[in-house]
Design a protein around this motif. Sequence first.
Motif, PDB file in Angstrom:
ATOM      1  N   GLY A  19       6.169  29.896  22.758  1.00  0.00           N
ATOM      2  CA  GLY A  19       7.334  30.460  23.413  1.00  0.00           C
ATOM      3  C   GLY A  19       8.656  29.893  22.954  1.00  0.00           C
ATOM      4  O   GLY A  19       9.690  30.217  23.513  1.00  0.00           O
ATOM      5  N   ARG A  20       8.673  29.043  21.912  1.00  0.00           N
ATOM      6  CA  ARG A  20       9.927  28.454  21.444  1.00  0.00           C
ATOM      7  C   ARG A  20      10.638  29.418  20.509  1.00  0.00           C
ATOM      8  O   ARG A  20      10.057  29.867  19.511  1.00  0.00           O
ATOM      9  CB  ARG A  20       9.638  27.149  20.707  1.00  0.00           C
ATOM     10  CG  ARG A  20      10.882  26.441  20.199  1.00  0.00           C
ATOM     11  CD  ARG A  20      10.553  25.003  19.841  1.00  0.00           C
ATOM     12  NE  ARG A  20      11.577  24.437  18.986  1.00  0.00           N
ATOM     13  CZ  ARG A  20      11.374  24.064  17.737  1.00  0.00           C
ATOM     14  NH1 ARG A  20      10.186  24.227  17.184  1.00  0.00           N
ATOM     15  NH2 ARG A  20      12.349  23.536  17.029  1.00  0.00           N
ATOM     16  N   PRO A  21      11.898  29.794  20.790  1.00  0.00           N
ATOM     17  CA  PRO A  21      12.597  30.758  19.935  1.00  0.00           C
ATOM     18  C   PRO A  21      12.720  30.246  18.507  1.00  0.00           C
ATOM     19  O   PRO A  21      12.953  29.066  18.273  1.00  0.00           O
ATOM     20  CB  PRO A  21      13.977  30.877  20.604  1.00  0.00           C
ATOM     21  CG  PRO A  21      13.763  30.438  22.007  1.00  0.00           C
ATOM     22  CD  PRO A  21      12.710  29.379  21.933  1.00  0.00           C
ATOM     23  N   ARG A  22      12.566  31.151  17.578  1.00  0.00           N
ATOM     24  CA  ARG A  22      12.733  30.799  16.177  1.00  0.00           C
ATOM     25  C   ARG A  22      14.217  30.589  15.894  1.00  0.00           C
ATOM     26  O   ARG A  22      15.086  31.117  16.566  1.00  0.00           O
ATOM     27  CB  ARG A  22      12.193  31.936  15.313  1.00  0.00           C
ATOM     28  CG  ARG A  22      12.160  31.625  13.824  1.00  0.00           C
ATOM     29  CD  ARG A  22      11.452  32.729  13.078  1.00  0.00           C
ATOM     30  NE  ARG A  22      11.426  32.453  11.656  1.00  0.00           N
ATOM     31  CZ  ARG A  22      10.740  33.180  10.784  1.00  0.00           C
ATOM     32  NH1 ARG A  22      10.042  34.213  11.203  1.00  0.00           N
ATOM     33  NH2 ARG A  22      10.757  32.896   9.503  1.00  0.00           N
ATOM     34  N   ARG A  23      14.525  29.787  14.865  1.00  0.00           N
ATOM     35  CA  ARG A  23      15.912  29.583  14.486  1.00  0.00           C
ATOM     36  C   ARG A  23      16.542  30.910  14.087  1.00  0.00           C
ATOM     37  O   ARG A  23      15.879  31.800  13.547  1.00  0.00           O
ATOM     38  CB  ARG A  23      15.987  28.588  13.323  1.00  0.00           C
ATOM     39  CG  ARG A  23      15.615  27.174  13.743  1.00  0.00           C
ATOM     40  CD  ARG A  23      15.425  26.277  12.559  1.00  0.00           C
ATOM     41  NE  ARG A  23      16.661  26.052  11.816  1.00  0.00           N
ATOM     42  CZ  ARG A  23      17.603  25.191  12.201  1.00  0.00           C
ATOM     43  NH1 ARG A  23      17.458  24.499  13.315  1.00  0.00           N
ATOM     44  NH2 ARG A  23      18.681  25.001  11.473  1.00  0.00           N
ATOM     45  N   SER A  24      17.824  31.052  14.342  1.00  0.00           N
ATOM     46  CA  SER A  24      18.505  32.310  14.060  1.00  0.00           C
ATOM     47  C   SER A  24      18.568  32.557  12.560  1.00  0.00           C
ATOM     48  O   SER A  24      18.390  31.658  11.735  1.00  0.00           O
ATOM     49  CB  SER A  24      19.923  32.273  14.627  1.00  0.00           C
ATOM     50  OG  SER A  24      20.740  31.389  13.873  1.00  0.00           O
ATOM     51  N   SER A  25      18.855  33.803  12.189  1.00  0.00           N
ATOM     52  CA  SER A  25      18.981  34.155  10.779  1.00  0.00           C
ATOM     53  C   SER A  25      20.075  33.334  10.108  1.00  0.00           C
ATOM     54  O   SER A  25      19.924  32.923   8.953  1.00  0.00           O
ATOM     55  CB  SER A  25      19.292  35.648  10.650  1.00  0.00           C
ATOM     56  OG  SER A  25      18.221  36.438  11.105  1.00  0.00           O
ATOM     57  N   ALA A  26      21.171  33.107  10.818  1.00  0.00           N
ATOM     58  CA  ALA A  26      22.259  32.310  10.256  1.00  0.00           C
ATOM     59  C   ALA A  26      21.795  30.887   9.965  1.00  0.00           C
ATOM     60  O   ALA A  26      22.112  30.305   8.918  1.00  0.00           O
ATOM     61  CB  ALA A  26      23.445  32.297  11.212  1.00  0.00           C
ATOM     62  N   GLU A  27      21.013  30.316  10.866  1.00  0.00           N
ATOM     63  CA  GLU A  27      20.501  28.956  10.667  1.00  0.00           C
ATOM     64  C   GLU A  27      19.486  28.905   9.535  1.00  0.00           C
ATOM     65  O   GLU A  27      19.442  27.941   8.768  1.00  0.00           O
ATOM     66  CB  GLU A  27      19.890  28.444  11.972  1.00  0.00           C
ATOM     67  CG  GLU A  27      20.913  28.161  13.052  1.00  0.00           C
ATOM     68  CD  GLU A  27      20.249  27.856  14.389  1.00  0.00           C
ATOM     69  OE1 GLU A  27      20.766  26.982  15.092  1.00  0.00           O
ATOM     70  OE2 GLU A  27      19.224  28.474  14.714  1.00  0.00           O
TER      71      GLU A  27
END
Length: 211
Positions: A19-27
Amino acid sequence: MDAQGTGSTPADEVVRRGGRPRRSSAEVLADAAAELFLEQGYGRTTVDQIAARAGVSRATFFNYFAAKSDVMWLELDAAVASLPGLLDTSTEPSAVRAVEEALLAAAREHDPERVPWAVAQAEVMGIGSELVASVAARVMQQHGAVAAFVAGRTGERPGALWPQTVAGALLGAAAAAFGVWVFDGVSRGPLVEYVAAALTPVAAGLDARSV
C-alpha cells in the motif's frame, strides 16, 4: 531507482505492495537524471537519455520539466512556489518585513539533512556555474509576485519603482545567499541562516525607507 512502466497508468498513481505509494514521475525522472549526471556528467547527459533511464518518453519528461536543468530542483521549486501563498496569508504590517518572513519560511524547507543532490554532488556531476545561475533564475521568477504584493500594500502599480526595488533587492539577496550556500560544501549550515544573514541588512534599510 523506480522506473515508470510503459502502460497507461501514471507512476504517480501506481501503488507498491503493502500500500505504499510509488514515487511520482517527477521523482523517478530526478533519480534517473542524478544517476546519469554521476555516471557521465551533466553536460554529456541529454533529456532523451534521462527519459530512457526513467522508462518514459521524451514528451513525458517535458510534462514535468521545461528544461534539463529543472530536474535538479524539485524541492527548491516547491519552496519557491510557496512564496505567493505565504505572502497572501501574512499579517505582518510592513510589506518589506512580510516579504522577508516569507523568504525565510521558504528557506527553512532546505536544511543540511536535505541538501538537494545537485548541490551535494555538483563537482562530481560537472554542473558548476550553471547550478548557481539556475538557482538565481528560479528565485527571481517570483519577482512579479513580490512586486504585486508590495504594490497591493502601498497602493502603487506593481511596475512602479518602490515595488520593483523591494522585490529586486530582497529576492536578489536571497539568491546570493543560496549561491554562497551551494559553494560552502560539506561545511554548510542550514540555508535559512544564510538567507537571514543576507536579508537582515537589506530588509532593515528598505523598511526604514518605507516608514
